[in-house]
Design a protein around this motif. Sequence first.
Motif, PDB file in Angstrom:
ATOM      1  N   GLN A 154      46.628  30.044  21.124  1.00 21.38           N
ATOM      2  CA  GLN A 154      46.079  30.185  19.781  1.00 21.38           C
ATOM      3  C   GLN A 154      45.051  31.316  19.690  1.00 21.38           C
ATOM      4  OE1 GLN A 154      47.248  28.424  17.074  1.00 21.38           O
ATOM      5  NE2 GLN A 154      48.757  27.845  18.625  1.00 21.38           N
ATOM      6  N   GLY A 155      44.727  31.916  20.830  1.00 22.68           N
ATOM      7  CA  GLY A 155      43.759  33.010  20.841  1.00 22.68           C
ATOM      8  C   GLY A 155      42.314  32.553  20.763  1.00 22.68           C
ATOM      9  N   VAL A 156      42.076  31.280  21.013  1.00 24.87           N
ATOM     10  CA  VAL A 156      40.715  30.750  20.960  1.00 24.87           C
ATOM     11  C   VAL A 156      39.933  31.199  22.185  1.00 24.87           C
ATOM     12  CG1 VAL A 156      39.305  28.643  20.914  1.00 24.87           C
ATOM     13  CG2 VAL A 156      41.425  28.768  19.579  1.00 24.87           C
ATOM     14  N   VAL A 157      40.564  31.124  23.353  1.00 25.38           N
ATOM     15  CA  VAL A 157      39.936  31.579  24.601  1.00 25.38           C
ATOM     16  C   VAL A 157      40.820  32.644  25.239  1.00 25.38           C
ATOM     17  CG1 VAL A 157      38.809  29.353  24.990  1.00 25.38           C
ATOM     18  CG2 VAL A 157      40.995  29.821  26.096  1.00 25.38           C
ATOM     19  N   LYS A 158      40.192  33.449  26.084  1.00 27.87           N
ATOM     20  CA  LYS A 158      40.928  34.486  26.806  1.00 27.87           C
ATOM     21  C   LYS A 158      41.656  33.856  27.991  1.00 27.87           C
ATOM     22  CE  LYS A 158      37.860  38.174  25.467  1.00 27.87           C
ATOM     23  NZ  LYS A 158      37.514  39.547  25.800  1.00 27.87           N
ATOM     24  N   PRO A 159      42.735  34.501  28.444  1.00 29.18           N
ATOM     25  CA  PRO A 159      43.478  33.966  29.587  1.00 29.18           C
ATOM     26  C   PRO A 159      42.652  34.000  30.870  1.00 29.18           C
ATOM     27  CG  PRO A 159      44.731  35.690  28.467  1.00 29.18           C
ATOM     28  CD  PRO A 159      43.362  35.682  27.877  1.00 29.18           C
ATOM     29  N   LEU A 160      42.857  33.014  31.708  1.00 27.99           N
ATOM     30  CA  LEU A 160      42.148  32.893  32.971  1.00 27.99           C
ATOM     31  C   LEU A 160      42.290  34.149  33.826  1.00 27.99           C
ATOM     32  CD1 LEU A 160      40.614  31.246  35.108  1.00 27.99           C
ATOM     33  CD2 LEU A 160      42.819  30.258  35.779  1.00 27.99           C
ATOM     34  N   GLN A 161      43.441  34.771  33.814  1.00 32.60           N
ATOM     35  CA  GLN A 161      43.685  35.932  34.674  1.00 32.60           C
ATOM     36  C   GLN A 161      42.672  37.049  34.441  1.00 32.60           C
ATOM     37  OE1 GLN A 161      46.106  35.910  37.183  1.00 32.60           O
ATOM     38  NE2 GLN A 161      44.876  37.652  37.840  1.00 32.60           N
ATOM     39  N   GLU A 162      42.231  37.233  33.209  1.00 33.12           N
ATOM     40  CA  GLU A 162      41.219  38.260  32.918  1.00 33.12           C
ATOM     41  C   GLU A 162      39.929  37.994  33.695  1.00 33.12           C
ATOM     42  OE1 GLU A 162      40.409  39.145  28.803  1.00 33.12           O
ATOM     43  OE2 GLU A 162      42.524  38.921  28.261  1.00 33.12           O
ATOM     44  N   PHE A 163      39.566  36.736  33.784  1.00 33.27           N
ATOM     45  CA  PHE A 163      38.332  36.365  34.473  1.00 33.27           C
ATOM     46  C   PHE A 163      38.496  36.440  35.986  1.00 33.27           C
ATOM     47  CE2 PHE A 163      38.384  34.428  30.303  1.00 33.27           C
ATOM     48  CZ  PHE A 163      37.187  34.901  29.787  1.00 33.27           C
ATOM     49  N   LEU A 164      39.677  36.067  36.473  1.00 28.28           N
ATOM     50  CA  LEU A 164      39.951  36.195  37.909  1.00 28.28           C
ATOM     51  C   LEU A 164      39.865  37.652  38.341  1.00 28.28           C
ATOM     52  CD1 LEU A 164      42.975  33.774  38.357  1.00 28.28           C
ATOM     53  CD2 LEU A 164      40.628  33.423  39.103  1.00 28.28           C
ATOM     54  N   ASP A 165      40.480  38.536  37.558  1.00 33.12           N
ATOM     55  CA  ASP A 165      40.448  39.968  37.879  1.00 33.12           C
ATOM     56  C   ASP A 165      39.014  40.487  37.910  1.00 33.12           C
ATOM     57  OD1 ASP A 165      43.218  39.905  37.971  1.00 33.12           O
ATOM     58  OD2 ASP A 165      43.471  40.786  35.966  1.00 33.12           O
ATOM     59  N   ASP A 166      38.217  40.112  36.917  1.00 40.94           N
ATOM     60  CA  ASP A 166      36.827  40.568  36.862  1.00 40.94           C
ATOM     61  C   ASP A 166      36.019  40.030  38.041  1.00 40.94           C
ATOM     62  OD1 ASP A 166      34.538  41.836  35.207  1.00 40.94           O
ATOM     63  OD2 ASP A 166      33.818  39.799  35.638  1.00 40.94           O
ATOM     64  N   ALA A 167      36.176  38.746  38.331  1.00 40.50           N
ATOM     65  CA  ALA A 167      35.406  38.122  39.414  1.00 40.50           C
ATOM     66  C   ALA A 167      35.731  38.775  40.758  1.00 40.50           C
ATOM     67  CB  ALA A 167      35.689  36.626  39.469  1.00 40.50           C
ATOM     68  N   LEU A 168      37.016  38.997  41.026  1.00 41.00           N
ATOM     69  CA  LEU A 168      37.417  39.570  42.322  1.00 41.00           C
ATOM     70  C   LEU A 168      37.117  41.067  42.403  1.00 41.00           C
ATOM     71  CD1 LEU A 168      40.654  37.512  42.924  1.00 41.00           C
ATOM     72  CD2 LEU A 168      38.429  37.267  44.076  1.00 41.00           C
ATOM     73  N   GLU A 169      36.999  41.720  41.270  1.00 41.18           N
ATOM     74  CA  GLU A 169      36.572  43.123  41.271  1.00 41.18           C
ATOM     75  C   GLU A 169      35.079  43.214  41.606  1.00 41.18           C
ATOM     76  OE1 GLU A 169      35.980  46.594  37.977  1.00 41.18           O
ATOM     77  OE2 GLU A 169      37.940  45.590  37.995  1.00 41.18           O
ATOM     78  N   ARG A 170      34.292  42.304  41.041  1.00 39.17           N
ATOM     79  CA  ARG A 170      32.854  42.275  41.319  1.00 39.17           C
ATOM     80  C   ARG A 170      32.557  41.816  42.744  1.00 39.17           C
ATOM     81  NH1 ARG A 170      29.435  41.530  36.421  1.00 39.17           N
ATOM     82  NH2 ARG A 170      30.805  41.496  34.626  1.00 39.17           N
ATOM     83  N   PHE A 171      33.316  40.808  43.199  1.00 38.95           N
ATOM     84  CA  PHE A 171      33.084  40.186  44.506  1.00 38.95           C
ATOM     85  C   PHE A 171      34.426  40.043  45.229  1.00 38.95           C
ATOM     86  CE2 PHE A 171      29.906  38.481  41.549  1.00 38.95           C
ATOM     87  CZ  PHE A 171      28.738  38.851  42.194  1.00 38.95           C
ATOM     88  N   PRO A 172      34.875  41.090  45.908  1.00 35.18           N
ATOM     89  CA  PRO A 172      36.175  41.017  46.590  1.00 35.18           C
ATOM     90  C   PRO A 172      36.225  39.825  47.549  1.00 35.18           C
ATOM     91  CG  PRO A 172      35.368  43.269  46.572  1.00 35.18           C
ATOM     92  CD  PRO A 172      34.243  42.398  46.056  1.00 35.18           C
ATOM     93  N   GLY A 173      37.349  39.148  47.516  1.00 38.19           N
ATOM     94  CA  GLY A 173      37.531  37.974  48.358  1.00 38.19           C
ATOM     95  C   GLY A 173      38.725  37.186  47.896  1.00 38.19           C
ATOM     96  N   ARG A 174      38.611  35.844  47.967  1.00 36.34           N
ATOM     97  CA  ARG A 174      39.712  34.963  47.585  1.00 36.34           C
ATOM     98  C   ARG A 174      39.266  33.977  46.514  1.00 36.34           C
ATOM     99  NH1 ARG A 174      41.220  31.396  51.518  1.00 36.34           N
ATOM    100  NH2 ARG A 174      39.239  31.685  52.548  1.00 36.34           N
ATOM    101  N   PHE A 175      40.174  33.714  45.616  1.00 29.34           N
ATOM    102  CA  PHE A 175      39.964  32.730  44.560  1.00 29.34           C
ATOM    103  C   PHE A 175      40.160  31.337  45.136  1.00 29.34           C
ATOM    104  CE2 PHE A 175      42.395  30.068  41.527  1.00 29.34           C
ATOM    105  CZ  PHE A 175      41.363  29.768  40.666  1.00 29.34           C
ATOM    106  N   LEU A 176      39.234  30.400  44.813  1.00 27.24           N
ATOM    107  CA  LEU A 176      39.344  29.018  45.287  1.00 27.24           C
ATOM    108  C   LEU A 176      39.782  28.057  44.185  1.00 27.24           C
ATOM    109  CD1 LEU A 176      36.148  28.767  47.538  1.00 27.24           C
ATOM    110  CD2 LEU A 176      38.517  29.137  48.260  1.00 27.24           C
ATOM    111  N   GLU A 177      39.051  28.054  43.071  1.00 27.78           N
ATOM    112  CA  GLU A 177      39.405  27.141  41.971  1.00 27.78           C
ATOM    113  C   GLU A 177      38.781  27.600  40.664  1.00 27.78           C
ATOM    114  OE1 GLU A 177      37.666  23.130  41.651  1.00 27.78           O
ATOM    115  OE2 GLU A 177      36.417  23.665  43.366  1.00 27.78           O
ATOM    116  N   ALA A 178      39.319  27.053  39.565  1.00 24.86           N
ATOM    117  CA  ALA A 178      38.793  27.362  38.233  1.00 24.86           C
ATOM    118  C   ALA A 178      38.837  26.120  37.366  1.00 24.86           C
ATOM    119  CB  ALA A 178      39.597  28.472  37.590  1.00 24.86           C
TER     120      ALA A 178
END
Length: 116
Positions: A51-75
């Motif tokens: 519905q466009g209310v929130v942004k997709p999780l992938q955008e936040f994963l990309d930003d987080a791993l760009e800021r802090f390279p490593g591995r994603f654990l959970e969301a």
Amino acid sequence: MKKTANRSRSNQKAASRGFFCWALLGLSLGWATVSYARDIDQDEALYLVEQGVVKPLQEFLDDALERFPGRFLEAELEWDDGRYVYELEIVTNAHRVLELEYDAVTGKLLDIDEED
């Protein structure tokens, strides 16, 4: 014996009144603010993204791993303090476990906490 029991009840009433007064004062001064977050399940999260209310999780994963390279654990997606918040947990290449909080609507990074 009866005087002691009456005095004890009187003291309990006075203590209760005192606590009640302090509680009211605390609430009026903002000492005790109740905050609770509601977890959003995957069906509701998908609906909110579609519905466009929130942004997709992938955008936040990309930003987080760009800021802090490593591995994603959970969301998690939560309704917290009147807004949708993504909480992402990552482990950096330096072996630090971080929790990043993002405003799920605006994309703004709200907080970074290092886990012990």
